[in-house]
Structure formats: structure tokens, C-alpha cells
Write a protein that holds these residues in place. Structure first.
Motif, PDB file in Angstrom:
ATOM      1  N   SER A   1      48.383  47.733  43.005  1.00 16.07           N
ATOM      2  CA  SER A   1      47.691  47.790  41.726  1.00 16.07           C
ATOM      3  C   SER A   1      47.238  46.201  41.495  1.00 16.07           C
ATOM      4  N   ARG A   2      47.576  45.308  41.977  1.00 15.90           N
ATOM      5  CA  ARG A   2      47.019  43.969  41.738  1.00 15.90           C
ATOM      6  C   ARG A   2      45.648  43.602  42.566  1.00 15.90           C
ATOM      7  N   PHE A   3      45.838  44.192  43.546  1.00 18.83           N
ATOM      8  CA  PHE A   3      44.514  43.814  44.456  1.00 18.83           C
ATOM      9  C   PHE A   3      43.026  43.997  43.924  1.00 18.83           C
ATOM     10  N   PRO A   4      42.868  45.254  43.267  1.00 18.46           N
ATOM     11  CA  PRO A   4      41.573  45.400  42.598  1.00 18.46           C
ATOM     12  C   PRO A   4      41.031  44.258  41.483  1.00 18.46           C
ATOM     13  N   GLN A   5      42.243  43.992  40.593  1.00 19.07           N
ATOM     14  CA  GLN A   5      41.769  42.817  39.834  1.00 19.07           C
ATOM     15  C   GLN A   5      41.643  41.570  40.447  1.00 19.07           C
ATOM     16  N   LEU A   6      42.726  41.050  41.238  1.00 19.38           N
ATOM     17  CA  LEU A   6      42.282  39.858  41.945  1.00 19.38           C
ATOM     18  C   LEU A   6      40.981  39.910  42.852  1.00 19.38           C
ATOM     19  N   TYR A   7      40.617  40.937  43.515  1.00 23.33           N
ATOM     20  CA  TYR A   7      39.387  41.045  44.134  1.00 23.33           C
ATOM     21  C   TYR A   7      38.143  40.945  43.007  1.00 23.33           C
ATOM     22  N   LYS A   8      38.237  41.732  41.862  1.00 25.15           N
ATOM     23  CA  LYS A   8      37.298  41.580  40.921  1.00 25.15           C
ATOM     24  C   LYS A   8      37.261  40.199  40.223  1.00 25.15           C
ATOM     25  N   ASN A   9      38.196  39.716  39.998  1.00 28.17           N
ATOM     26  CA  ASN A   9      38.191  38.282  39.461  1.00 28.17           C
ATOM     27  C   ASN A   9      37.396  37.328  40.502  1.00 28.17           C
TER      28      ASN A   9
ATOM     29  N   ARG B   1      35.304  38.080  42.926  1.00 25.15           N
ATOM     30  CA  ARG B   1      33.771  38.461  43.045  1.00 25.15           C
ATOM     31  C   ARG B   1      33.009  37.845  42.020  1.00 25.15           C
ATOM     32  N   ARG B   2      33.599  38.008  40.669  1.00 22.73           N
ATOM     33  CA  ARG B   2      32.889  37.595  39.466  1.00 22.73           C
ATOM     34  C   ARG B   2      33.158  35.964  39.294  1.00 22.73           C
ATOM     35  N   ARG B   3      34.364  35.376  39.761  1.00 24.30           N
ATOM     36  CA  ARG B   3      34.574  34.009  39.451  1.00 24.30           C
ATOM     37  C   ARG B   3      34.912  33.994  37.998  1.00 24.30           C
ATOM     38  N   SER B   4      35.496  34.939  37.477  1.00 23.73           N
ATOM     39  CA  SER B   4      35.733  35.039  36.005  1.00 23.73           C
ATOM     40  C   SER B   4      36.951  35.928  35.774  1.00 23.73           C
ATOM     41  N   THR B   5      37.643  35.535  34.726  1.00 23.08           N
ATOM     42  CA  THR B   5      38.777  36.464  34.292  1.00 23.08           C
ATOM     43  C   THR B   5      38.258  36.991  32.863  1.00 23.08           C
ATOM     44  N   GLU B   6      37.119  36.992  32.591  1.00 16.27           N
ATOM     45  CA  GLU B   6      36.891  37.578  31.199  1.00 16.27           C
ATOM     46  C   GLU B   6      37.120  39.024  31.345  1.00 16.27           C
ATOM     47  N   GLY B   7      37.776  39.262  30.133  1.00 15.32           N
ATOM     48  CA  GLY B   7      37.963  40.660  29.765  1.00 15.32           C
ATOM     49  C   GLY B   7      39.165  41.050  30.166  1.00 15.32           C
ATOM     50  N   THR B   8      40.006  40.165  30.937  1.00 10.37           N
ATOM     51  CA  THR B   8      41.223  40.456  31.539  1.00 10.37           C
ATOM     52  C   THR B   8      42.162  39.807  30.634  1.00 10.37           C
ATOM     53  N   SER B   9      43.347  40.808  30.098  1.00 10.55           N
ATOM     54  CA  SER B   9      44.518  40.028  29.403  1.00 10.55           C
ATOM     55  C   SER B   9      45.260  39.374  29.972  1.00 10.55           C
TER      56      SER B   9
ATOM     57  N   TYR C   1      39.359  29.696  36.873  1.00  2.37           N
ATOM     58  CA  TYR C   1      38.071  30.080  36.612  1.00  2.37           C
ATOM     59  C   TYR C   1      37.832  29.910  35.021  1.00  2.37           C
ATOM     60  N   ARG C   2      38.651  29.552  34.290  1.00  2.50           N
ATOM     61  CA  ARG C   2      38.798  28.810  32.939  1.00  2.50           C
ATOM     62  C   ARG C   2      38.039  27.593  33.088  1.00  2.50           C
ATOM     63  N   GLN C   3      38.629  26.714  33.863  1.00  6.43           N
ATOM     64  CA  GLN C   3      37.828  25.501  34.256  1.00  6.43           C
ATOM     65  C   GLN C   3      36.556  25.611  34.582  1.00  6.43           C
ATOM     66  N   HIS C   4      36.353  26.628  35.564  1.00 10.05           N
ATOM     67  CA  HIS C   4      34.945  26.855  35.896  1.00 10.05           C
ATOM     68  C   HIS C   4      34.007  27.281  34.810  1.00 10.05           C
ATOM     69  N   GLU C   5      34.549  28.238  34.152  1.00  9.10           N
ATOM     70  CA  GLU C   5      33.588  28.703  32.999  1.00  9.10           C
ATOM     71  C   GLU C   5      33.133  27.521  31.935  1.00  9.10           C
ATOM     72  N   ALA C   6      34.381  26.703  31.726  1.00  4.75           N
ATOM     73  CA  ALA C   6      34.330  25.580  30.672  1.00  4.75           C
ATOM     74  C   ALA C   6      32.933  24.456  31.344  1.00  4.75           C
ATOM     75  N   ARG C   7      33.052  24.185  32.674  1.00  3.34           N
ATOM     76  CA  ARG C   7      31.794  23.420  33.205  1.00  3.34           C
ATOM     77  C   ARG C   7      30.577  24.123  33.044  1.00  3.34           C
ATOM     78  N   GLN C   8      30.596  25.471  33.371  1.00  5.15           N
ATOM     79  CA  GLN C   8      29.297  26.228  33.240  1.00  5.15           C
ATOM     80  C   GLN C   8      28.654  26.387  32.095  1.00  5.15           C
ATOM     81  N   SER C   9      29.515  26.339  30.923  1.00  5.80           N
ATOM     82  CA  SER C   9      29.138  26.440  29.520  1.00  5.80           C
ATOM     83  C   SER C   9      28.645  25.237  29.043  1.00  5.80           C
ATOM     84  N   GLY C  10      29.207  24.139  29.710  1.00  8.56           N
ATOM     85  CA  GLY C  10      28.542  22.683  29.316  1.00  8.56           C
ATOM     86  C   GLY C  10      27.344  22.337  29.718  1.00  8.56           C
ATOM     87  N   LEU C  11      27.260  23.137  31.208  1.00  7.52           N
ATOM     88  CA  LEU C  11      25.861  22.812  31.761  1.00  7.52           C
ATOM     89  C   LEU C  11      24.630  23.714  31.345  1.00  7.52           C
TER      90      LEU C  11
END
Length: 171
Positions: free
Chosen positions: A68-76, A78-86, A146-156
Motif C-alpha cells: 500500500s505504501r509503494f504507489p504513494q512513494l512512487y507518485k511523490n 515522480r512528481r518531486r512533491s508531496t502536495e495533496g498528501t496528508s 520535497y518541502r525544502q525543494h518546493e520552498a526553493r522553487q517558489s522563491g525562484l
């Protein structure tokens, strides 16, 4: 459409298996209790039908639970994001799996011979709880990275909010 049809067939098959086990196992339990006086004494190392069915269900559960965990791990990944995941879902699952696994370990008998038998009988549930706990640690790492990655992306990246030509007609 093919994927959804095969998923539907899989779900129907799984429901039939669960219903069959839900009927067969209680019947076996009733028969075993009724014939207790006529059953030949079995050795402590042998498994009867109900125990073997429980073992099989435990390992099937373990495979699905770990899977059950592998689809979420793979999706995160692939997208390089955890957006929409609780994250709270994963944090609570981690606490539940940790306490469940610890409860199995802490109930372990003190005698070495009983400890081995206990460990073998509870192995699928130990693998399931601690295995998913291990995979949820990877999800936690993804949330941090990915939170750190998203913070850098949003700043650039600056989004254009205003149109280039404002009030062109008045000029």
C-alpha cells in the motif's frame, strides 16, 4: 478502460476470497470445537487448518499492507512533491504500527523455546507493522526533502500576475 476492468475483476475476486474465508474458517472452528473429544492429540509443532488459514491470511495481509505504501512513494518521487498528501495520516499510521509492533514484541514469552514459536506465529504481523513503519519513514523523508525543494522553487519562480499592457487605450 482495460486497467479499470482488470482492477474491478481483481476486487471482485478478492471479495469472493474474503467471503469464502469468512464462511470456511468459522465452520472449521465450529467443527473443531464439536469434535474436540474425538480428535487425535496433535503435536505442538503441527498446524491445523484454521491456524494455517490464519497464517496465510496474515501473509496476504502483510503483502497488501506493505504494497500500500509503494504507489504513494512512487507518485511523490515522480512528481518531486508531496502536495495533496496528508502527513498526519502517515504520522498516525507510524505511531499505530510502532505501538502494535511493540505490543507483539513485549508480549513475547520469556522461555527461549516458546519465544521462537511465538515469533514464528506472529511473523507476518511483525513484518507488516515494522515494514510499513520503515516505508513510512521514507514518506517522512520525502515530506522533508520535497518541502525544502518546493520552498526553493517558489522563491525562484515569479508568477506574472498583471498583464503587460495595462490601460493601453488611455495612453
Amino acid at each position: 478502460i482495460l486497467g479499470s476492468k482488470s482492477l474491478k475483476n481483481f476486487c471482485v475476486t478478492w471479495i469472493i476470497v474474503c467471503i469464502a474465508l469468512g464462511v470456511i474458517l468459522p465452520c472449521q472452528l465450529l467443527l473443531r470445537n464439536q469434535d474436540q473429544s474425538t480428535v487425535i492429540e496433535r503435536s505442538n509443532n503441527s498446524l491445523d487448518m484454521i491456524e494455517m488459514s490464519g497464517f496465510i491470511c496474515g501473509y496476504i495481509s502483510c503483502v497488501f499492507y506493505l504494497g500500500s505504501r509503494f504507489p504513494q512513494l512512487y507518485k511523490n518521487f515522480r512528481r518531486r512533491s508531496t502536495e495533496g498528501t496528508s502527513y498526519l495520516l502517515f504520522a498516525l499510521a507510524m505511531m499505530g504500527n510502532c505501538t502494535y509492533g511493540l505490543s507483539l514484541v513485549l508480549k513475547m514469552p520469556s522461555t527461549a523455546s516458546f519465544r521462537t514459536l511465538y515469533f514464528l506465529h506472529h511473523l507476518p504481523w511483525l513484518i507488516g507493522s515494522f515494514g510499513v513503519l520503515f516505508l513510512d519513514i521514507f514518506v517522512t523523508v520525502q515530506f522533508i526533502l520535497y518541502r525544502q525543494h518546493e520552498a526553493r522553487q517558489s522563491g525562484l519562480v515569479a508568477l506574472e500576475v498583471e498583464p503587460l499592457l495595462v490601460n493601453e487605450e488611455t495612453a
